[in-house]
Design an enzyme around this catalytic site. Sequence first.
Site, mmCIF file in Angstrom:
data_model
loop_
_atom_site.group_PDB
_atom_site.id
_atom_site.type_symbol
_atom_site.label_atom_id
_atom_site.label_comp_id
_atom_site.label_asym_id
_atom_site.label_seq_id
_atom_site.Cartn_x
_atom_site.Cartn_y
_atom_site.Cartn_z
ATOM 1 N N ARG A 153 -9.969 0.170 8.383
ATOM 2 C CA ARG A 153 -9.366 -1.119 8.692
ATOM 3 C C ARG A 153 -10.326 -2.027 9.442
ATOM 4 N NH1 ARG A 153 -3.708 0.031 8.689
ATOM 5 N NH2 ARG A 153 -2.467 -1.777 9.181
ATOM 6 N N ARG B 216 11.783 -5.537 5.263
ATOM 7 C CA ARG B 216 11.576 -4.094 5.015
ATOM 8 C C ARG B 216 12.480 -3.248 5.912
ATOM 9 N NH1 ARG B 216 5.728 -1.664 5.436
ATOM 10 N NH2 ARG B 216 5.782 -2.724 7.445
ATOM 11 N N LYS C 242 0.828 -1.211 0.000
ATOM 12 C CA LYS C 242 0.000 0.000 0.000
ATOM 13 C C LYS C 242 0.864 1.264 0.000
ATOM 14 C CE LYS C 242 -1.934 -1.335 3.899
ATOM 15 N NZ LYS C 242 -1.282 -2.643 4.140
ATOM 16 N N ARG D 1 -0.095 -9.034 13.650
ATOM 17 C CA ARG D 1 -0.663 -8.093 12.667
ATOM 18 C C ARG D 1 -1.416 -8.856 11.576
ATOM 19 N NH1 ARG D 1 4.396 -5.141 10.682
ATOM 20 N NH2 ARG D 1 2.987 -4.027 9.288
ATOM 21 N N ARG E 55 11.269 -1.280 11.322
ATOM 22 C CA ARG E 55 10.152 -0.814 12.143
ATOM 23 C C ARG E 55 9.975 -1.747 13.338
ATOM 24 N NH1 ARG E 55 5.073 0.474 8.193
ATOM 25 N NH2 ARG E 55 3.989 -0.821 9.716
HETATM 26 P P1 AP5 Z 1 4.885 -1.563 1.853
HETATM 27 O O1 AP5 Z 1 4.536 -0.795 0.641
HETATM 28 O O2 AP5 Z 1 5.607 -0.851 2.956
HETATM 29 O O3 AP5 Z 1 3.585 -2.345 2.401
HETATM 30 P P2 AP5 Z 1 2.300 -1.802 3.152
HETATM 31 O O4 AP5 Z 1 1.129 -2.516 2.572
HETATM 32 O O5 AP5 Z 1 2.272 -0.316 3.149
HETATM 33 O O6 AP5 Z 1 2.607 -2.409 4.574
HETATM 34 P P3 AP5 Z 1 2.494 -1.813 6.051
HETATM 35 O O7 AP5 Z 1 3.192 -2.794 6.928
HETATM 36 O O8 AP5 Z 1 2.965 -0.396 6.134
HETATM 37 O O9 AP5 Z 1 0.986 -1.898 6.269
HETATM 38 P P4 AP5 Z 1 0.297 -1.998 7.595
HETATM 39 O O10 AP5 Z 1 -1.100 -1.870 7.117
HETATM 40 O O11 AP5 Z 1 0.594 -3.142 8.444
HETATM 41 O O12 AP5 Z 1 0.941 -0.805 8.433
HETATM 42 P P5 AP5 Z 1 0.454 0.667 8.785
HETATM 43 O O13 AP5 Z 1 1.637 1.522 8.776
HETATM 44 O O14 AP5 Z 1 -0.737 1.059 7.978
HETATM 45 O O15 AP5 Z 1 5.748 -2.845 1.383
HETATM 46 C C1 AP5 Z 1 6.266 -3.772 2.334
HETATM 47 C C2 AP5 Z 1 7.634 -4.268 1.833
HETATM 48 O O16 AP5 Z 1 7.456 -4.986 0.613
HETATM 49 C C3 AP5 Z 1 8.642 -3.151 1.510
HETATM 50 O O17 AP5 Z 1 9.930 -3.545 1.895
HETATM 51 C C4 AP5 Z 1 8.555 -2.963 -0.011
HETATM 52 O O18 AP5 Z 1 9.768 -2.524 -0.574
HETATM 53 C C5 AP5 Z 1 8.203 -4.394 -0.460
HETATM 54 N N1 AP5 Z 1 7.318 -4.408 -1.642
HETATM 55 C C6 AP5 Z 1 6.224 -3.619 -1.861
HETATM 56 N N2 AP5 Z 1 5.654 -3.904 -3.038
HETATM 57 C C7 AP5 Z 1 6.401 -4.929 -3.577
HETATM 58 C C8 AP5 Z 1 6.309 -5.685 -4.800
HETATM 59 N N3 AP5 Z 1 5.336 -5.454 -5.700
HETATM 60 N N4 AP5 Z 1 7.226 -6.658 -5.003
HETATM 61 C C9 AP5 Z 1 8.211 -6.906 -4.094
HETATM 62 N N5 AP5 Z 1 8.359 -6.211 -2.944
HETATM 63 C C10 AP5 Z 1 7.450 -5.235 -2.680
HETATM 64 O O19 AP5 Z 1 -0.080 0.449 10.273
HETATM 65 C C11 AP5 Z 1 0.798 0.156 11.325
HETATM 66 C C12 AP5 Z 1 0.010 0.015 12.629
HETATM 67 O O20 AP5 Z 1 -0.674 1.270 12.912
HETATM 68 C C13 AP5 Z 1 -1.104 -1.037 12.649
HETATM 69 O O21 AP5 Z 1 -0.619 -2.321 12.953
HETATM 70 C C14 AP5 Z 1 -2.027 -0.471 13.720
HETATM 71 O O22 AP5 Z 1 -1.535 -0.739 14.995
HETATM 72 C C15 AP5 Z 1 -1.954 1.023 13.492
HETATM 73 N N6 AP5 Z 1 -2.992 1.495 12.561
HETATM 74 C C16 AP5 Z 1 -2.775 2.063 11.330
HETATM 75 N N7 AP5 Z 1 -3.948 2.357 10.738
HETATM 76 C C17 AP5 Z 1 -4.918 1.947 11.596
HETATM 77 C C18 AP5 Z 1 -6.343 1.974 11.531
HETATM 78 N N8 AP5 Z 1 -6.992 2.446 10.461
HETATM 79 N N9 AP5 Z 1 -7.023 1.461 12.578
HETATM 80 C C19 AP5 Z 1 -6.396 0.962 13.664
HETATM 81 N N10 AP5 Z 1 -5.049 0.915 13.785
HETATM 82 C C20 AP5 Z 1 -4.323 1.411 12.765
#
Ligand code: AP5
Length: 211
Positions: free
Chosen positions: A86, A125, A13, A169, A158
Amino acid sequence: MSLILFGAPGAGKGTQSELLIKRLGMTQISTGDLFRAAIKGQTDLGKKAQEYMDKGQLVPDSIVIGMVEEVLQKGVKEIILDGFPRTVAQAQALDELLVKMNLSIGKAIFLEVPMKILMDRLTGRRVCKNCGSVYHIVSKPTKMEGKCDSCGAEVIQRNDDKAEVIETRLKTYEEFTSPLKEFYKKAGKFTAVDGNRGTEEVYTEIEKIIK
Ligand code: AP5
């Protein structure tokens, strides 16, 4: 067109949002990034959010929804909602906010990636401590070891990318976020994109959907 980008942790994402910002000038609202900024700034919101994030749990809906409402009130257009909603309760609250603010979401794009790939992506990552640029030790390494290509600052893992937290997660995602697929199918906004391909291929398909 404004859109929701959703999928499991590590589905790509953030990576796709970065491209949509650079190439189409869209505005990203990432609740994860907003919480990480609050943690860095040691705000009350950050302290509260960290308790949940470090354990791989969701931050309570009431906190998240209030935070998103504040951002939407700034009058943003052409938005990418990354990591929000989410839960079904968040999706319902978002619908109400959109009506109130006379905004609309065109599509809810689901990035589909098999679970075993997600674990590799997340454990490998690395992120820049300063500008948040995202890398991967195998698929997207930094040019200089441990230093961000964009700003030269230190690149770190992270807290929630440790194997034991990732497991929670992924389970949390299955239980609370996966039901959003049904929610957006019923709303006629759901589109699935195969996220288990090269970053550019995934981007091209998303761009086609938007245009
Ligand atoms: P990346 O693009 O970073 O993936 P992502 O989907 O953004 O993953 P996140 O871990 O950031 O998502 P998340 O939803 O768990 O975390 P968030 O920060 O929202 O890619 C991942 C890796 O893969 C990278 O190394 C990249 O280079 C590689 N990659 C990407 N695309 C690729 C491809 N096509 N091929 C190969 N490699 C690739 O949330 C964190 C925490 O915040 C949550 O756990 C929760 O506690 C809290 N939180 C956030 N939002 C909410 C909400 N709405 N409600 C409640 N709690 C929330």
